[in-house]
Design a protein around this motif. Sequence first.
Motif, short mmCIF file in Angstrom:
data_model
loop_
_atom_site.label_atom_id
_atom_site.label_comp_id
_atom_site.label_asym_id
_atom_site.label_seq_id
_atom_site.Cartn_x
_atom_site.Cartn_y
_atom_site.Cartn_z
N ILE A 106 1.01 47.72 -13.04
CA ILE A 106 1.51 47.66 -11.46
C ILE A 106 0.58 48.83 -10.94
O ILE A 106 0.32 48.83 -9.64
CB ILE A 106 2.91 48.15 -11.54
CG1 ILE A 106 3.41 48.25 -10.11
CG2 ILE A 106 3.18 49.34 -12.06
CD1 ILE A 106 3.67 47.00 -9.70
N TYR A 107 0.07 49.95 -12.00
CA TYR A 107 -0.85 50.98 -11.20
C TYR A 107 -2.12 50.35 -10.82
O TYR A 107 -2.79 50.75 -9.86
CB TYR A 107 -0.83 52.00 -12.15
CG TYR A 107 0.33 53.02 -12.39
CD1 TYR A 107 0.86 53.77 -11.36
CD2 TYR A 107 1.01 52.98 -13.45
CE1 TYR A 107 2.06 54.60 -11.40
CE2 TYR A 107 2.06 53.79 -13.62
CZ TYR A 107 2.62 54.59 -12.58
OH TYR A 107 3.67 55.24 -12.80
N ASN A 108 -2.77 49.55 -11.68
CA ASN A 108 -3.92 48.75 -11.36
C ASN A 108 -3.77 48.22 -10.11
O ASN A 108 -4.67 48.16 -9.08
CB ASN A 108 -4.30 47.88 -12.29
CG ASN A 108 -4.51 48.71 -13.72
OD1 ASN A 108 -5.16 49.81 -13.64
ND2 ASN A 108 -4.62 47.82 -14.89
N TYR A 109 -2.64 47.32 -9.74
CA TYR A 109 -2.42 46.57 -8.76
C TYR A 109 -2.34 47.43 -7.48
O TYR A 109 -2.78 47.28 -6.39
CB TYR A 109 -1.18 45.73 -8.68
CG TYR A 109 -1.39 44.51 -9.65
CD1 TYR A 109 -2.59 44.03 -10.08
CD2 TYR A 109 -0.24 44.20 -10.62
CE1 TYR A 109 -2.64 42.81 -10.69
CE2 TYR A 109 -0.25 43.46 -11.34
CZ TYR A 109 -1.27 42.51 -11.78
OH TYR A 109 -1.64 41.71 -12.63
N ALA A 110 -1.78 48.77 -7.53
CA ALA A 110 -1.38 49.64 -6.46
C ALA A 110 -2.92 50.34 -6.22
O ALA A 110 -3.04 50.47 -4.81
CB ALA A 110 -0.52 50.59 -7.08
N PHE A 111 -3.82 50.43 -7.25
CA PHE A 111 -4.93 50.95 -6.82
C PHE A 111 -5.73 50.24 -5.94
O PHE A 111 -6.52 50.39 -4.98
CB PHE A 111 -5.57 51.66 -8.26
CG PHE A 111 -6.98 52.26 -7.90
CD1 PHE A 111 -7.14 53.29 -7.43
CD2 PHE A 111 -8.22 51.36 -8.34
CE1 PHE A 111 -8.33 53.91 -7.34
CE2 PHE A 111 -9.45 51.90 -7.89
CZ PHE A 111 -9.53 53.19 -7.45
N VAL A 112 -5.92 48.94 -6.49
CA VAL A 112 -6.49 47.89 -6.11
C VAL A 112 -5.97 47.75 -4.25
O VAL A 112 -6.86 47.69 -3.29
CB VAL A 112 -6.70 46.70 -6.42
CG1 VAL A 112 -7.13 45.39 -5.79
CG2 VAL A 112 -7.27 46.84 -8.07
N MET A 114 -4.59 49.86 -2.63
CA MET A 114 -4.90 51.21 -1.92
C MET A 114 -6.13 51.12 -1.51
O MET A 114 -6.45 51.41 -0.38
CB MET A 114 -4.40 52.33 -2.61
CG MET A 114 -4.64 53.61 -2.19
SD MET A 114 -3.33 53.98 -0.90
CE MET A 114 -3.47 55.76 -0.66
N ALA A 115 -7.14 50.60 -2.29
CA ALA A 115 -8.47 50.71 -2.10
C ALA A 115 -8.76 49.69 -0.78
O ALA A 115 -9.54 49.91 -0.01
CB ALA A 115 -9.31 50.51 -3.02
N PHE A 116 -8.16 48.62 -0.90
CA PHE A 116 -8.33 47.46 0.06
C PHE A 116 -7.66 47.93 1.52
O PHE A 116 -8.68 47.73 2.40
CB PHE A 116 -7.57 46.19 -0.34
CG PHE A 116 -7.44 45.25 0.51
CD1 PHE A 116 -8.65 44.40 1.05
CD2 PHE A 116 -6.43 45.00 1.57
CE1 PHE A 116 -8.55 43.53 2.06
CE2 PHE A 116 -6.33 44.08 2.56
CZ PHE A 116 -7.60 43.31 2.84
N PHE A 117 -6.61 48.71 1.46
CA PHE A 117 -6.12 49.11 2.88
C PHE A 117 -7.12 50.27 3.41
O PHE A 117 -7.10 50.22 4.54
CB PHE A 117 -4.74 49.27 2.80
CG PHE A 117 -3.86 48.06 2.68
CD1 PHE A 117 -3.89 47.13 3.51
CD2 PHE A 117 -3.08 47.58 1.48
CE1 PHE A 117 -3.02 45.98 3.75
CE2 PHE A 117 -2.28 46.44 1.35
CZ PHE A 117 -2.36 45.62 2.74
N VAL A 118 -7.51 50.86 2.54
CA VAL A 118 -8.34 52.42 2.82
C VAL A 118 -9.63 51.54 3.48
O VAL A 118 -9.94 52.16 4.65
CB VAL A 118 -8.67 53.14 1.75
CG1 VAL A 118 -9.79 54.14 2.13
CG2 VAL A 118 -7.31 54.03 1.38
N CYS A 119 -10.21 50.62 2.82
CA CYS A 119 -11.07 50.16 3.56
C CYS A 119 -11.13 49.21 4.84
O CYS A 119 -11.91 49.50 5.65
CB CYS A 119 -12.08 49.12 2.55
SG CYS A 119 -12.61 49.71 1.08
N LEU A 120 -9.79 48.65 4.67
CA LEU A 120 -9.35 47.96 5.98
C LEU A 120 -9.24 49.03 7.30
O LEU A 120 -9.65 48.66 8.35
CB LEU A 120 -8.33 47.03 5.78
CG LEU A 120 -7.72 46.34 7.00
CD1 LEU A 120 -8.38 45.21 7.45
CD2 LEU A 120 -6.35 45.89 6.71
N GLN A 121 -8.69 49.97 6.73
CA GLN A 121 -8.46 51.04 7.94
C GLN A 121 -9.97 51.77 8.39
O GLN A 121 -9.77 51.97 9.50
CB GLN A 121 -7.58 52.22 7.41
CG GLN A 121 -7.11 53.21 8.30
CD GLN A 121 -6.28 54.15 7.98
OE1 GLN A 121 -5.95 54.27 6.69
NE2 GLN A 121 -5.64 54.98 8.61
#
Length: 134
Positions: A106-112, A114-121
């Motif tokens: 779950i932490y791995n999925y959360a990190f991925v 979060m990284a995706f949405f930061v790049c999108l932002q």
Amino acid sequence: MDNIKFDGFVRKNIKEDGLEQPSLNFTNAILSKIEEEKEIREVLTYTPLISKKVWVALGAILVGVIGILIYGNVDEKYNWWPEKALVKFGELKLLEKIPEFTVSNIYNYAFVGMAFFVCLQIVVLKNHFAKRLL
């Protein structure tokens, strides 16, 4: 009823005062202001910190290094490579000194995520500010 009175008032004032005529330099003044705004926008044009040529060169270097590592001769000795320093670094056994810990999925999925949405932002904000400057 009020609209009729207002309409009569407006018609009366237009007949008395007449319509205003723009000055002779009106068009030239507007065009000069437009030219000034274009010059200001040209000053504020976006220039990237690292140019595309540099990114292409870095990519080519990276591809070259990966190609050498994959297809190069591993047995070949390099004179510039400090073998003694590498042997000492291997004797430190740094990986054995780091405590072992596990991370749940779950932490791995959360990190991925979060990284995706930061790049999108970043992309969305860049487009927003690019449109704002235009």
